[in-house]
Scaffold this active site. Structure first.
Site, PDB file in Angstrom:
ATOM      1  N   SER A 113       0.832  -1.202   0.000  1.00  0.00           N
ATOM      2  CA  SER A 113       0.000   0.000   0.000  1.00  0.00           C
ATOM      3  C   SER A 113       0.872   1.260   0.000  1.00  0.00           C
ATOM      4  O   SER A 113       1.666   1.463  -0.914  1.00  0.00           O
ATOM      5  CB  SER A 113      -0.964  -0.042   1.190  1.00  0.00           C
ATOM      6  OG  SER A 113      -1.976   0.909   1.056  1.00  0.00           O
TER       7      SER A 113
ATOM      8  N   ASP B  50      -9.768  -5.375  -4.252  1.00  0.00           N
ATOM      9  CA  ASP B  50      -9.240  -4.299  -3.414  1.00  0.00           C
ATOM     10  C   ASP B  50     -10.189  -3.096  -3.427  1.00  0.00           C
ATOM     11  O   ASP B  50     -10.442  -2.506  -4.473  1.00  0.00           O
ATOM     12  CB  ASP B  50      -7.858  -3.892  -3.921  1.00  0.00           C
ATOM     13  CG  ASP B  50      -7.078  -3.050  -2.920  1.00  0.00           C
ATOM     14  OD1 ASP B  50      -7.714  -2.327  -2.139  1.00  0.00           O
ATOM     15  OD2 ASP B  50      -5.825  -3.115  -2.945  1.00  0.00           O
TER      16      ASP B  50
ATOM     17  N   HIS C 234      -7.512  -5.758  -0.175  1.00  0.00           N
ATOM     18  CA  HIS C 234      -6.299  -4.951  -0.018  1.00  0.00           C
ATOM     19  C   HIS C 234      -5.229  -5.696   0.767  1.00  0.00           C
ATOM     20  O   HIS C 234      -4.064  -5.315   0.736  1.00  0.00           O
ATOM     21  CB  HIS C 234      -6.658  -3.641   0.687  1.00  0.00           C
ATOM     22  CG  HIS C 234      -5.597  -2.601   0.632  1.00  0.00           C
ATOM     23  ND1 HIS C 234      -5.028  -2.172  -0.547  1.00  0.00           N
ATOM     24  CD2 HIS C 234      -4.986  -1.890   1.629  1.00  0.00           C
ATOM     25  CE1 HIS C 234      -4.128  -1.242  -0.286  1.00  0.00           C
ATOM     26  NE2 HIS C 234      -4.074  -1.065   1.026  1.00  0.00           N
TER      27      HIS C 234
END
Length: 264
Positions: A98, A213, A241
């Site tokens: 991320s 996601d 995610h």
């Protein structure tokens, strides 16, 4: 073992160093607003495959110091450089999840590779992070009820079922961060665009991204794959995610295949 590394006067980062005798080194950069602990299910397995695994908590997060400023990609990349220099790391694999993926991209571009031999981008926040609308909502929640904001993040983070004890642990991980650093990184995620940086990556790059996601859409992984010259995109069809946990066995095996065999 864990220790602290000074990255600038008055600021130390926490580093978890597992299996220092491993034949190949993987450095993990966590996502917002978490810590190195998010990679527990990699640290349980990969060192047994012969790898040295290093987790770094960014400034303001996890066990690291929590200064009021320094929450931009350049400074966060410089912090990683200070750790790499202190540990004398060379020819290592850099994996970022991320926002950690965005930091990893900035690091390899800013430092012309910086000793990295291969790059792994895990549900990476690139080329862009949050939309203005999402950032505004998260920022308002963070500044008024950060615990509830974190619960909302957890609720959309994973595709597979997670137990309540796991959810509680994950929420607490996010709450270890300072409120001001949590807010500052939301603003950072709203404002950056790494498109030009992606064109400058010359390392073998593995892109792992969950197709479900809800934080960083899968289409951004496809965009990265088109832009990064030497990249491979592996969709995780049962992941959101948190592909590193949703499909952890597949993820760990893929890491081993991409990095190359290490002797246990």
């Amino acid at each position: 073992m864990g220790y602290f590394v000074t990255v600038e006067p008055g600021v130390k980062l926490y580093v978890e160093d597992i299996n220092p005798a491993g034949s190949k080194t993987i450095v993990f950069l966590h996502g917002w607003p978490l810590s190195h602990d998010q990679f527990e299910y990699q640290f349980d397995v990969l060192p047994g495959m012969g790898y040295r695994c290093i987790g770094i908590d960014w400034r303001g997060f996890g066990k690291s110091d929590r200064p009021y400023d320094g929450y931009n990609l350049e400074r966060l990349a410089d912090d990683i450089r200070a750790v790499v220099t202190a540990l004398q790391l060379k020819d290592f694999v850099l994996g970022g999840h991320s926002t950690g993926g965005a930091i990893a991209i900035k690091y390899v571009v800013r430092y012309n590779g910086g000793g990295v031999s291969k790059l792994v981008l895990i549900d990476a926040a690139a080329p862009r992070g949050f939309t203005e609308e999402n950032a505004a909502q998260l920022l308002k929640q963070t500044l008024n009820d950060r615990a509830n904001m974190m619960l909302g993040v957890t609720n959309i983070f994973f595709f597979r079922y997670i137990t309540k004890p796991f959810s509680d642990w994950f929420n607490q991980m996010g709450m270890e961060a300072a409120g001001w650093s949590t807010a500052a990184v939301i603003i950072m995620l709203r404002d950056f665009d790494l498109t030009s940086d992606l064109t400058r990556i010359q390392l073998p790059t593995l892109i792992v991204h969950g197709i479900h996601d809800q934080v960083i859409p899968f289409r951004q992984a496809e965009e990265m794959h088109r832009i990064i010259p030497h990249s491979r995109l592996v969709p995780f069809i049962y992941s959101g995610h948190g592909s590193f946990y949703d499909e952890r066995d597949k993820f760990n095996q893929l890491m081993q295949e991409f990095i190359g065999a290490a002797t246990g």
